[in-house]
Design an enzyme around this catalytic site. Sequence first.
Site, short mmCIF file in Angstrom:
data_model
loop_
_atom_site.label_atom_id
_atom_site.label_comp_id
_atom_site.label_asym_id
_atom_site.label_seq_id
_atom_site.Cartn_x
_atom_site.Cartn_y
_atom_site.Cartn_z
N LYS A 71 -8.72 -41.52 28.99
CA LYS A 71 -8.72 -42.79 28.27
C LYS A 71 -8.07 -42.68 26.83
CE LYS A 71 -12.46 -44.39 26.31
NZ LYS A 71 -12.08 -44.99 25.09
N HIS B 272 -7.02 -59.07 23.82
CA HIS B 272 -7.74 -60.20 23.54
C HIS B 272 -7.00 -61.06 22.52
CE1 HIS B 272 -11.87 -62.43 22.40
NE2 HIS B 272 -11.06 -63.19 23.09
N ARG C 251 -24.39 -40.77 29.85
CA ARG C 251 -24.82 -39.63 29.03
C ARG C 251 -25.60 -38.66 29.89
NH1 ARG C 251 -21.29 -41.01 26.10
NH2 ARG C 251 -21.34 -41.39 23.75
N ARG D 200 -17.87 -37.70 24.07
CA ARG D 200 -18.30 -36.65 23.10
C ARG D 200 -19.11 -35.64 24.13
NH1 ARG D 200 -20.00 -41.15 18.66
NH2 ARG D 200 -19.97 -42.34 20.61
#
Length: 251
Positions: free
Chosen positions: A57, A88, A201, A231
């Site tokens: 990404k 947008h 996560r 992360r």
Amino acid sequence: MVPGGEENFRLSSFILQPSSFILISMTSPIIVALDVPEQETALRLVESLGPAVGFYKIGLQLFTRCGPGVVEAVKGAGAKVFLDLKFHDIPNTVQHAVESAAALGVDMLTIHLSGGSAMIRAAAEGAAGRTMLLGVTVLTSSTRDTLRETGTDAPVEDQVLRLARLAVENGVTGIVASPLEVSLLRQVFGAALTIVTPGVRPDWAAANDQQRTMTPKAAMQAGANYLVIGRPITGQANPREAAERILAELV
């Protein structure tokens, strides 16, 4: 072929060798967020992660710093790109922005569904089947209080469903939604949606600024097609090992 359909990831398509978790696979469901400030750092991550990751990404931080060249560099390394700029704007502007992104060869691309039906249709026209268009419902950092602040007095789940229906009605069948809404989306839309899920996560990683989270295995069991993870992988001393650990937990 764009992501989704019969080419979606299936755990049975992986062979995990216990000693090193070497993968013999189709496409991993993991999308690693390259939320780093420099192209060189991003490319090192791509090189080190290898087949443990299906897509990368590229978001606002990296794209704003490096521009379209970073997309070309990651694609040039043989990786698939999820361009997450969440367009947008007025319909004409969004259509041309999507056309430009598709011309770069990105494999996935995001728009904000709150832009409305005319904008969504324009985005679908701009994509023209060249890239998987994903509609963002409610950000994983948002809560009902956030929605109230911006004038939406509805539960998060209701707003996600409303926007998902708007997407499908206007030619977009890829959705970005938190893992907490995945099961509900599957109940309503069945297999008609490709669901990309941030806010994932592992239980051994910090939640950071995400509010609506779930473990990778639980998100996949709920019906997610792809998991966006940043992360918990990129922040580890050995990102490849962290990605492989997550894949092992999915089995």
